[in-house]
Design a protein around this motif. Structure first.
Motif, PDB file in Angstrom:
ATOM      1  N   MET A 162      29.910  46.310  44.090  1.00 28.31           N
ATOM      2  CA  MET A 162      29.173  45.013  43.443  1.00 28.31           C
ATOM      3  C   MET A 162      27.694  45.363  43.580  1.00 28.31           C
ATOM      4  O   MET A 162      27.221  45.715  44.525  1.00 28.31           O
ATOM      5  CB  MET A 162      29.565  43.899  44.238  1.00 28.31           C
ATOM      6  CG  MET A 162      29.156  42.619  43.248  1.00 28.31           C
ATOM      7  SD  MET A 162      29.541  40.946  43.798  1.00 28.31           S
ATOM      8  CE  MET A 162      28.405  40.569  45.042  1.00 28.31           C
ATOM      9  N   LEU A 163      27.096  45.192  42.232  1.00 29.06           N
ATOM     10  CA  LEU A 163      25.635  45.511  42.302  1.00 29.06           C
ATOM     11  C   LEU A 163      24.827  44.289  42.208  1.00 29.06           C
ATOM     12  O   LEU A 163      23.678  44.300  42.851  1.00 29.06           O
ATOM     13  CB  LEU A 163      25.356  46.590  41.275  1.00 29.06           C
ATOM     14  CG  LEU A 163      25.789  47.754  41.117  1.00 29.06           C
ATOM     15  CD1 LEU A 163      25.658  48.336  39.746  1.00 29.06           C
ATOM     16  CD2 LEU A 163      25.414  48.805  42.169  1.00 29.06           C
ATOM     17  N   ARG A 164      25.386  43.335  41.529  1.00 29.77           N
ATOM     18  CA  ARG A 164      24.608  42.252  41.416  1.00 29.77           C
ATOM     19  C   ARG A 164      25.735  40.935  41.240  1.00 29.77           C
ATOM     20  O   ARG A 164      26.623  40.983  40.817  1.00 29.77           O
ATOM     21  CB  ARG A 164      23.597  42.226  40.358  1.00 29.77           C
ATOM     22  CG  ARG A 164      22.684  41.077  39.997  1.00 29.77           C
ATOM     23  CD  ARG A 164      21.653  41.382  38.991  1.00 29.77           C
ATOM     24  NE  ARG A 164      20.737  40.297  38.810  1.00 29.77           N
ATOM     25  CZ  ARG A 164      19.860  40.204  38.099  1.00 29.77           C
ATOM     26  NH1 ARG A 164      19.566  41.430  37.184  1.00 29.77           N
ATOM     27  NH2 ARG A 164      18.986  39.372  37.822  1.00 29.77           N
ATOM     28  N   LYS A 165      25.013  39.629  41.552  1.00 26.60           N
ATOM     29  CA  LYS A 165      25.801  38.491  41.497  1.00 26.60           C
ATOM     30  C   LYS A 165      24.955  37.490  40.375  1.00 26.60           C
ATOM     31  O   LYS A 165      23.747  37.419  40.654  1.00 26.60           O
ATOM     32  CB  LYS A 165      26.440  37.723  42.497  1.00 26.60           C
ATOM     33  CG  LYS A 165      27.010  36.388  42.316  1.00 26.60           C
ATOM     34  CD  LYS A 165      27.258  35.706  43.497  1.00 26.60           C
ATOM     35  CE  LYS A 165      28.922  35.769  44.041  1.00 26.60           C
ATOM     36  NZ  LYS A 165      29.097  35.005  45.072  1.00 26.60           N
ATOM     37  N   VAL A 166      25.452  36.914  39.484  1.00 28.51           N
ATOM     38  CA  VAL A 166      24.743  35.999  38.525  1.00 28.51           C
ATOM     39  C   VAL A 166      25.408  34.864  38.719  1.00 28.51           C
ATOM     40  O   VAL A 166      26.533  34.657  38.529  1.00 28.51           O
ATOM     41  CB  VAL A 166      24.678  36.428  37.083  1.00 28.51           C
ATOM     42  CG1 VAL A 166      23.808  35.624  36.083  1.00 28.51           C
ATOM     43  CG2 VAL A 166      24.287  37.824  36.929  1.00 28.51           C
ATOM     44  N   ILE A 167      24.629  33.548  38.939  1.00 25.20           N
ATOM     45  CA  ILE A 167      24.988  32.306  39.086  1.00 25.20           C
ATOM     46  C   ILE A 167      24.757  31.577  38.045  1.00 25.20           C
ATOM     47  O   ILE A 167      23.834  31.523  37.422  1.00 25.20           O
ATOM     48  CB  ILE A 167      24.773  31.576  40.705  1.00 25.20           C
ATOM     49  CG1 ILE A 167      23.137  31.665  40.445  1.00 25.20           C
ATOM     50  CG2 ILE A 167      25.214  32.537  41.763  1.00 25.20           C
ATOM     51  CD1 ILE A 167      22.374  30.967  41.826  1.00 25.20           C
ATOM     52  N   PRO A 168      25.528  30.547  37.755  1.00 23.63           N
ATOM     53  CA  PRO A 168      25.317  29.522  36.734  1.00 23.63           C
ATOM     54  C   PRO A 168      24.305  28.645  37.139  1.00 23.63           C
ATOM     55  O   PRO A 168      23.911  28.008  38.086  1.00 23.63           O
ATOM     56  CB  PRO A 168      26.633  28.629  36.651  1.00 23.63           C
ATOM     57  CG  PRO A 168      27.661  29.325  37.575  1.00 23.63           C
ATOM     58  CD  PRO A 168      27.003  30.161  38.486  1.00 23.63           C
ATOM     59  N   ASP A 169      23.300  28.387  35.937  1.00 27.38           N
ATOM     60  CA  ASP A 169      22.215  27.369  36.145  1.00 27.38           C
ATOM     61  C   ASP A 169      22.143  26.885  34.667  1.00 27.38           C
ATOM     62  O   ASP A 169      22.507  27.097  33.705  1.00 27.38           O
ATOM     63  CB  ASP A 169      20.948  28.275  36.878  1.00 27.38           C
ATOM     64  CG  ASP A 169      20.308  29.235  35.931  1.00 27.38           C
ATOM     65  OD1 ASP A 169      20.564  29.277  34.711  1.00 27.38           O
ATOM     66  OD2 ASP A 169      19.809  29.923  36.397  1.00 27.38           O
ATOM     67  N   THR A 170      20.811  26.033  34.518  1.00 29.72           N
ATOM     68  CA  THR A 170      20.611  25.411  33.386  1.00 29.72           C
ATOM     69  C   THR A 170      20.174  26.351  32.218  1.00 29.72           C
ATOM     70  O   THR A 170      19.898  25.765  31.181  1.00 29.72           O
ATOM     71  CB  THR A 170      19.367  24.180  33.463  1.00 29.72           C
ATOM     72  OG1 THR A 170      18.454  24.927  34.287  1.00 29.72           O
ATOM     73  CG2 THR A 170      19.937  23.132  34.446  1.00 29.72           C
ATOM     74  N   ASP A 171      19.680  27.450  32.592  1.00 31.00           N
ATOM     75  CA  ASP A 171      19.258  28.571  31.670  1.00 31.00           C
ATOM     76  C   ASP A 171      20.286  29.420  31.055  1.00 31.00           C
ATOM     77  O   ASP A 171      19.958  30.424  30.360  1.00 31.00           O
ATOM     78  CB  ASP A 171      18.222  29.289  32.214  1.00 31.00           C
ATOM     79  CG  ASP A 171      16.807  28.483  32.494  1.00 31.00           C
ATOM     80  OD1 ASP A 171      16.699  27.480  32.047  1.00 31.00           O
ATOM     81  OD2 ASP A 171      16.100  29.090  33.670  1.00 31.00           O
ATOM     82  N   ASN A 172      21.346  29.297  31.531  1.00 26.46           N
ATOM     83  CA  ASN A 172      22.765  30.111  30.937  1.00 26.46           C
ATOM     84  C   ASN A 172      23.583  29.200  30.655  1.00 26.46           C
ATOM     85  O   ASN A 172      23.904  27.929  31.186  1.00 26.46           O
ATOM     86  CB  ASN A 172      22.973  31.316  31.972  1.00 26.46           C
ATOM     87  CG  ASN A 172      23.467  31.015  33.364  1.00 26.46           C
ATOM     88  OD1 ASN A 172      24.251  30.131  33.297  1.00 26.46           O
ATOM     89  ND2 ASN A 172      23.027  31.666  34.260  1.00 26.46           N
TER      90      ASN A 172
END
Length: 182
Positions: A125-135
């Motif tokens: 795993m290189l990166r984790k992206v989390i939910p937010d108001t911009d996505n």
């Protein structure tokens, strides 16, 4: 005249440098909205810049499974991937069932990180992206190395401008090797 065409081709190539191949696996939809009497006949239109591809229509289904891979050429500057879900209608224009966007900048930066670190093993795993108001992410998304090079990202996108609906995608980015270092 021939030299002029070569110059124009070079100028166009410099405007949008090819970064690699982007494969978008449209896996499934969940809890899509009803647009016909009791159900819908959904399909997905995926766009990246001026490139467009679409899935097949799944008849009478609010939880469709497509499992269709669509391919795009990813160029710099990196643009967002956009999705629109429609209900296929026979005698009128197709009904909108929502839309979503996915930023491709995290997967491109993860591919650059993979190359810089020399990581080639799968399941790293290189990166984790989390939910937010911009996505449009419905849940956390991880970016990992693929066997044989490149990176992959699994995402669930929440559809916008509708009461409900999510789309599951698996994004594969196979980057082009950069120029050799000296």
């Amino acid at each position: 005249m021939f030299c002029l065409f070569l110059y124009l081709d070079a100028a166009i190539a410099m405007e949008s440098e090819s970064l690699g191949l982007l494969k978008v696996l449209v896996i499934q939809g969940k809890k899509l909205v009803i647009r016909d009497f009791k159900s819908s006949d959904p399909y997905v239109v995926v766009k990246l810049g001026n490139q467009t591809a679409k899935t097949k229509v799944i008849n009478s289904c609010l939880n469709p499974v497509w499992n269709e891979e669509l391919s795009f050429s990813l160029t710099d500057p990196v643009q967002d991937l956009t999705l629109e879900v429609f209900d296929k209608d026979r005698f009128k224009s197709d009904d909108k069932m929502g839309h979503a966007e996915l930023s491709l900048k995290p997967i491109v930066s993860a591919a650059r990180l993979r190359r810089a670190l020399g990581v080639s093993l799968g399941a790293t795993m290189l990166r984790k992206v989390i939910p937010d108001t911009d996505n449009c992410l419905a849940r956390d998304s991880s970016i990992s190395c693929m066997e044989g090079g490149g990176v992959t990202q699994s995402v669930w996108l929440k559809l916008r401008d509708v009461e409900s609906g999510e789309i599951e995608l698996k994004i594969k980015f196979i980057d082009q090797p950069g120029p050799p270092s000296r």
